[in-house]
Design an enzyme around this catalytic site. Structure first.
Site, mmCIF file in Angstrom:
data_model
loop_
_atom_site.group_PDB
_atom_site.id
_atom_site.type_symbol
_atom_site.label_atom_id
_atom_site.label_comp_id
_atom_site.label_asym_id
_atom_site.label_seq_id
_atom_site.Cartn_x
_atom_site.Cartn_y
_atom_site.Cartn_z
ATOM 1 N N HIS A 68 0.833 -1.197 0.000
ATOM 2 C CA HIS A 68 0.000 0.000 0.000
ATOM 3 C C HIS A 68 0.876 1.260 0.000
ATOM 4 O O HIS A 68 0.596 2.242 -0.693
ATOM 5 C CB HIS A 68 -0.910 -0.052 1.233
ATOM 6 C CG HIS A 68 -1.675 1.207 1.485
ATOM 7 N ND1 HIS A 68 -1.325 2.095 2.472
ATOM 8 C CD2 HIS A 68 -2.762 1.731 0.881
ATOM 9 C CE1 HIS A 68 -2.170 3.112 2.458
ATOM 10 N NE2 HIS A 68 -3.053 2.918 1.499
ATOM 11 N N GLU A 71 2.216 1.847 -3.409
ATOM 12 C CA GLU A 71 1.173 2.419 -4.268
ATOM 13 C C GLU A 71 1.149 3.946 -4.121
ATOM 14 O O GLU A 71 1.132 4.681 -5.108
ATOM 15 C CB GLU A 71 -0.191 1.819 -3.871
ATOM 16 C CG GLU A 71 -1.387 2.454 -4.550
ATOM 17 C CD GLU A 71 -2.503 2.774 -3.560
ATOM 18 O OE1 GLU A 71 -2.869 3.951 -3.444
ATOM 19 O OE2 GLU A 71 -3.014 1.837 -2.898
ATOM 20 N N HIS A 72 1.170 4.430 -2.873
ATOM 21 C CA HIS A 72 1.184 5.882 -2.654
ATOM 22 C C HIS A 72 2.400 6.530 -3.306
ATOM 23 O O HIS A 72 2.299 7.562 -3.950
ATOM 24 C CB HIS A 72 1.234 6.188 -1.151
ATOM 25 C CG HIS A 72 -0.115 6.257 -0.514
ATOM 26 N ND1 HIS A 72 -0.553 7.346 0.194
ATOM 27 C CD2 HIS A 72 -1.125 5.369 -0.468
ATOM 28 C CE1 HIS A 72 -1.769 7.128 0.660
ATOM 29 N NE2 HIS A 72 -2.144 5.927 0.278
ATOM 30 N N GLU A 143 -3.975 7.931 7.626
ATOM 31 C CA GLU A 143 -4.918 6.994 7.014
ATOM 32 C C GLU A 143 -5.164 5.825 7.967
ATOM 33 O O GLU A 143 -6.284 5.354 8.128
ATOM 34 C CB GLU A 143 -4.366 6.501 5.668
ATOM 35 C CG GLU A 143 -5.374 5.693 4.865
ATOM 36 C CD GLU A 143 -4.873 5.323 3.468
ATOM 37 O OE1 GLU A 143 -3.794 5.807 3.064
ATOM 38 O OE2 GLU A 143 -5.558 4.548 2.793
#
Lengths: 423, 429
Positions: A68, A71-72, A143
């Protein structure tokens, strides 16, 4: 290699191109639509925490949440981020990481070519520095905070931790504040060079586009790379669950519950037949026309948030039934009783026929939207199945298939309940 | 190009059809607009769900759902929404087009009948009331839904801000009413709400389908043939009157991420171009990743995970909501106001404005690509005198200039600040 799949009944078609770089490309032309939707994805998600490339000796274990994080970070390049490039085309861009895949996407109704070029370019060009990694730790930390407050999210992961001893499906997709603190640029490059190899990737596009145009841009921009063979560390997951009950306090109005039935997997992936039959069984057993639903609803034990889904991926599969109730334990008991009663009396034949039609209707409706069309293409590409195979099997399945499948699932001894309620 | 057609079906009842063969399904929606009032807001909310529970032909929820499965999983639902100071009751059926059924069954007629009979010939008992058991179950669900609004903190925070900001206006009412409103409801209240909606609501029936919608429209006209209807006001919405003093609310809950919401009033004319100028301004402020709030408050200053602005064009309310670390409250607050001042002083590039315009034009063009969005788009314009096509919308966006944005931005004033912090956070900090 290029070919086109056509489904006359659905009036849909899909062009396929096995690109020499290794990427599988699927394009569904829908000239009557205004927009287009594209995904560039890789088989890499939160469950890929221990792996090696075939030529390497040792497995490496990476911090939880790194897929994840990557991905950012991929949106950034040396001269600005991908969002600022998309800002010039008007496309709406995004990305998501799930348990077993990472997908980069955009939707647009003009300038498709420019946006598609941006997509292919930034996904193939990583740029990580220690400074940018540090900054991202702040954003992702926020997040994670948000997920800590999300009752449905905690409910799911508490359940997965009750069901799975070792399988990494039980870890949070974004990781923890502690785990992401261990991520650095070197680790990111190492994951990138393993999983973003084009042989591990696919492209799906649907909408107002021409397949030939998509293929042409792909030919121009996809780099030929040496194929990488990825070994994922074997996970020994026992048949048994960890514990049958888990509870947590969060401010919610009505207690939430998620009941999971862990399935014993002999092979890591589920076949179309298993998936279709399971979906039909869930509809028959838990759907709003079912006797169980009526019983629970009339007794004021559930509300309209009650639902059931088949939750599966590489090496894990479970049926998850969730909802809200003042008496989650009672719901759990009644569900188990109903499963036993259907085992004894058999699945209602009329209910099977209706559920089959209903499932077929939802398969066809997928093609109403370019986004859903792409999502179904991604699922098929990912499972290495034909684009229309699932829908075709829905038509062909028999009552006997479904009865046979029912014998192997929804076992009480491999089930657990997760509850989130206020203090 | 899709073909559009608007017809009058009865006094205050319009039919609107979009003829297209693009989709696999047909969609019919019946949209009834009534004034938002404290006395009826919950009754309408309950009505919107209760009607979808049973029909005369399928008198229980189980029967009805078995029928929907039979119709290839047709989706049938009812809900309410706030549209300015109006409450909209929306009833929808979406069903597979006949040509896609497995054995050539014709299902569209049954689907239409289900939806229309549900509203216009509902299942009432001899005393003219809803089945008591159905009423009680649906009331329980409504109560649970209202209580459940705290579950999603982001939405909860926005609703609380709107409620405080507009506490003297109908729009300040919660869309399902308050817990007390819902608990006090009687069966007769809901029957009265139905009667009011049928006799007095402005009604818009949308049909999105390949086949001609005549059959649907004819059934609706037939129903209203001998009925007297009075629609006193199609739309009672008035723009938000700014509060004299800044309203500041602080709340505590067991949360890890704090929420900061800032409600602003805005002022602009009611013509389409002015509304679109305001839409572009809000988007440039806090829309996509090219927006001021995203680029500075989130990306450059790392002050929040999300920070977004949206505008309610009917009420002239601009809402900024953000999820932050609570110790960053002041910084985020100042950061948001600073970006507003950037817009007011015109210290932004033409390229940023262009990015916002392109994104809005692009997304407007995608509206035609799903039945639900098409339905939503034309329902939103039902209360205005003329429907605006996506092409017209795009053209107007193209006209927006930097000065238009500066003008709108200068009409924007902070009105209400809401903060949701953890139990440990010092109140009034």
């Amino acid at each position: 290699m290029k070919q086109t799949f056509i489904n006359k009944e659905l009036k849909e078609s899909c062009a396929f191109y096995q690109h020499k770089s290794g990427v599988k490309i699927y394009v569904a032309e829908k000239p009557e639509y205004s927009s287009a939707y594209a995904i560039f994805g890789t088989r890499y998600g939160s469950i890929d925490t221990a792996f090696k490339r075939r030529e390497q000796q040792e497995f490496i274990t990476v911090p939880e949440g790194i897929a994840h994080f990557l991905e950012h970070k991929l949106f950034e390049s040396e001269d600005g981020d991908a969002f600022s490039r998309y800002a010039k085309t008007g496309a709406m861009a995004n990305a998501y990481t799930s348990f077993d895949r990472t997908c980069y996407l955009f939707s647009c109704s003009s300038n498709f070519e420019e946006s598609f070029r941006i997509l292919l370019d930034f996904v193939q060009n990583p740029y990580f520095t220690e400074a940018t990694v540090q900054k991202e730790q702040g954003i992702i930390g926020q997040e994670i905070n948000m997920y800590d407050d999300s009752a449905p999210w905690r409910l799911l992961f508490n359940l997965l931790n009750a069901l799975y001893h070792n399988h990494p499906v039980k870890i949070d997709i974004a990781g923890t504040r502690e785990s992401i603190a261990k991520i650095n640029a070197d680790l990111l490059y190492s994951c990138y060079n393993t999983f973003y190899n084009l042989n591990n990737m696919f492209i799906c596009v649907a909408g107002n586009v021409k397949a030939e145009d998509v293929f042409k841009i792909a030919d121009e921009l996809l780099r030929n790379t040496e194929p990488v063979y990825i070994d994922r560390a074997r996970v020994d997951e026992p048949e048994q669950i960890v514990k049958s009950k888990v509870e947590m306090n969060l401010p919610v109005a009505t207690p939430m519950f998620a009941i999971g039935y862990k399935e014993t997997c002999e092979s890591p992936t589920r076949t179309i037949k298993e998936r279709v039959c399971t979906d039909v069984i869930l509809k028959v057993l838990f759907g709003s026309a079912s006797p169980l639903y009526k019983k629970l609803f009339d007794a004021a034990l559930i509300n309209d948030s009650f639902s059931a889904e088949y939750f599966y991926g590489h090496g894990y599969s479970s049926i998850i039934v969730e909802g809200e109730s003042q008496q989650p334990e009672k719901v759990y008991d009644i569900i188990n009783q109903e499963i036993e009663s259907v085992r004894k009396n058999g699945i209602d034949k009329n209910a099977f026929e209706s559920a089959k039609k209903s499932l077929y209707g939802s398969c066809v409706s997928v093609y109403n939207s370019v986004e859903n069309t792409v999502m179904s293409m991604v699922s098929a590409a990912f499972a290495e199945e034909g684009i229309f195979d699932y829908t075709e099997y829905v038509k062909d399945m028999t009552y006997e298939d479904v009865c046979c499948r029912f014998e192997n699932i929804l076992k009480k001894e491999f089930s657990a309940i997760s509850v989130v309620k206020s203090k | 190009m899709d073909q559009f057609k608007k017809v009058d079906l009865a006094s205050g009842v319009e039919g609107f059809s979009i003829c297209t063969d693009r989709f696999k399904t047909s969609r019919i929606s019946v949209n009834m607009f009534v004034p938002l009032r404290k006395e009826t807001v919950s009754a309408n909310a309950l009505l919107s769900c209760l009607l979808t529970r049973a029909t005369r032909k399928y008198p229980t929820y189980t029967h009805l759902n078995a029928k929907l499965d039979e119709l290839y999983g047709a989706a049938l639902y009812g809900d309410v929404a706030k549209v300015g100071d109006m409450q909209m009751l929306k009833f929808v059926i979406a069903v597979l087009d006949d040509k896609y059924t497995l054995n050539g069954e014709v299902i569209s007629g049954d689907a239409t009948e289900l939806l229309l009979s549900m509203i216009f010939d509902p299942l009432l008992n001899d005393e003219g009331l809803f089945d008591e058991k159905d009423f009680e179950s649906e009331k329980r669900l409504l109560v649970e839904r209202i209580k459940g609004e705290i579950n999603e903190k982001r939405i909860y925070a926005i609703k609380r801000t709107e409620g405080e900001m507009c506490k003297n206006e109908p729009y300040g009412l919660p869309k399902y009413g308050t817990l007390e409103d819902a608990q006090a409801l009687t069966n007769a209240d809901v029957v009265n709400a139905l009667k009011y909606a049928v006799d007095n609501a402005f009604i818009r029936v949308n049909v999105i389908s390949e086949s001609y919608p005549e059959a649907v429209f004819q059934s609706v006209s037939e129903f209203f043939k001998d009925k007297k209807r009075t629609v006193t006001q199609k739309d009672i919405t008035k723009k938000h009157i700014p509060n004299d003093e800044l309203i500041q609310i602080s709340e505590k809950m067991d949360v890890t991420q704090a929420k900061l919401c800032m409600g602003f009033s805005a002022d602009f004319n009611d013509d389409l171009q002015s509304r679109i100028n305001a839409r572009v301004t809000a988007d440039l402020f806090g829309g996509g990743p090219y927006s001021r709030l995203f680029k500075t408050v989130r990306e450059e200053q790392s002050l929040c995970y999300y920070c977004a602005a949206r505008i309610n064009l009917k009420k002239r309310i601009l809402m900024v909501d953000s999820g932050i670390l609570e110790e960053n409250k002041e910084k985020a607050y100042n950061g948001i106001l600073e970006q507003l001042s950037v817009l007011q002083q015109g210290k932004f590039d033409e390229s940023e404005l262009l990015a916002s315009k392109m994104a809005l034009m692009d997304s407007a063009k995608t509206v035609c690509d799903t039945p639900a969005e098409l339905d939503g788009w034309y329902t939103a314009y039902a209360l205005y005198d003329t429907a605006v096509t996506t092409d017209e919308f795009v053209e107007k966006i193209n006209n927006v200039t930097k000065q238009d944005v500066i003008d709108i931005a200068n009409s924007i004033k902070l009105d209400t600040v809401y903060f949701l912090g953890s139990e440990n956070f010092e109140k009034g900090e």
